[in-house]
Design an enzyme around this catalytic site. Structure first.
Site, mmCIF file in Angstrom:
data_model
loop_
_atom_site.group_PDB
_atom_site.id
_atom_site.type_symbol
_atom_site.label_atom_id
_atom_site.label_comp_id
_atom_site.label_asym_id
_atom_site.label_seq_id
_atom_site.Cartn_x
_atom_site.Cartn_y
_atom_site.Cartn_z
ATOM 1 N N HIS A 118 -13.875 -17.860 -13.519
ATOM 2 C CA HIS A 118 -15.193 -17.775 -12.873
ATOM 3 C C HIS A 118 -15.517 -18.997 -12.033
ATOM 4 O O HIS A 118 -16.498 -19.695 -12.253
ATOM 5 C CB HIS A 118 -16.290 -17.513 -13.915
ATOM 6 C CG HIS A 118 -17.508 -16.883 -13.319
ATOM 7 N ND1 HIS A 118 -18.643 -17.587 -13.036
ATOM 8 C CD2 HIS A 118 -17.745 -15.608 -12.946
ATOM 9 C CE1 HIS A 118 -19.545 -16.777 -12.515
ATOM 10 N NE2 HIS A 118 -19.023 -15.563 -12.450
ATOM 11 N N GLU A 143 -16.451 -12.464 -2.075
ATOM 12 C CA GLU A 143 -15.839 -12.360 -3.398
ATOM 13 C C GLU A 143 -15.675 -10.920 -3.840
ATOM 14 O O GLU A 143 -16.431 -10.036 -3.438
ATOM 15 C CB GLU A 143 -16.647 -13.128 -4.433
ATOM 16 C CG GLU A 143 -17.998 -12.525 -4.751
ATOM 17 C CD GLU A 143 -18.670 -13.225 -5.910
ATOM 18 O OE1 GLU A 143 -18.334 -12.912 -7.070
ATOM 19 O OE2 GLU A 143 -19.541 -14.067 -5.647
ATOM 20 N N ARG A 157 -18.424 -7.667 -15.471
ATOM 21 C CA ARG A 157 -17.436 -7.927 -14.423
ATOM 22 C C ARG A 157 -16.363 -8.914 -14.852
ATOM 23 O O ARG A 157 -15.346 -9.047 -14.187
ATOM 24 C CB ARG A 157 -18.139 -8.466 -13.168
ATOM 25 C CG ARG A 157 -18.960 -7.425 -12.447
ATOM 26 C CD ARG A 157 -19.748 -8.008 -11.286
ATOM 27 N NE ARG A 157 -18.867 -8.506 -10.249
ATOM 28 C CZ ARG A 157 -19.193 -9.477 -9.403
ATOM 29 N NH1 ARG A 157 -20.373 -10.057 -9.470
ATOM 30 N NH2 ARG A 157 -18.345 -9.870 -8.484
ATOM 31 N N ARG A 216 -11.850 -13.238 -10.293
ATOM 32 C CA ARG A 216 -12.273 -12.871 -8.947
ATOM 33 C C ARG A 216 -11.176 -13.215 -7.949
ATOM 34 O O ARG A 216 -10.346 -14.096 -8.177
ATOM 35 C CB ARG A 216 -13.521 -13.646 -8.508
ATOM 36 C CG ARG A 216 -14.745 -13.519 -9.357
ATOM 37 C CD ARG A 216 -15.479 -12.196 -9.119
ATOM 38 N NE ARG A 216 -16.745 -12.180 -9.826
ATOM 39 C CZ ARG A 216 -16.888 -11.911 -11.119
ATOM 40 N NH1 ARG A 216 -15.819 -11.649 -11.858
ATOM 41 N NH2 ARG A 216 -18.062 -11.914 -11.684
#
Length: 136
Positions: free
Chosen positions: A127, A92, A103, A107
């Site tokens: 997420h 990831e 963050r 992703r």
């Protein structure tokens, strides 16, 4: 008796309507009705990713350097949203979220034998709740 029959008819219509919606094109409905069915079957063009996603994708193929220590770490696929593979197949990477103090939720997860030549990459903006396969 009529009240029960009417109530049953309303419930039947509701169930059929919800199933129709779930089987239509709505990713959110599909994920809700079929949580173990891979949302990865849906795709997103690389050009349609946010600019930060395109930059992360470029860095993956370049081999870094990445802005976060966790970038490149093994992704366990515990949510089972991606096709099943042996542990260590997926990695990831953070997609920066402007204004986020951490963050963020975005992703890119890539899988393959070589990190700089992944066989497939997936984008998530929530997420890991849903994924879309990145296509060029």
């Amino acid at each position: 008796m009529m009240r029960t029959a009417a109530s049953h008819a309303v419930r039947s219509v509701l169930v059929v309507s919800l199933l129709s919606f779930a089987l239509s094109g709505a990713d959110e409905a599909r994920a809700w009705w079929f949580p173990n069915r891979s949302a990865a079957a849906h795709s997103v063009a690389l050009a349609d990713l946010p600019s930060q996603g395109r930059e992360t994708y470029r860095l993956i193929f370049q081999g870094g350097p990445f802005p976060h220590d966790k970038d490149g770490s093994v992704f366990g696929n515990r949510e089972r949203q991606l096709p099943a593979q042996k542990r260590g197949y997926y990695h990831e990477y953070t997609v920066e979220t402007p204004g986020s103090r951490d963050r963020g939720a975005r992703r890119i997860v890539c899988g393959g034998r070589e990190r700089t030549r992944p066989e497939a990459c997936y984008y998530t903006s929530d997420h890991y709740s849903s994924f879309r396969k990145i296509v060029e």
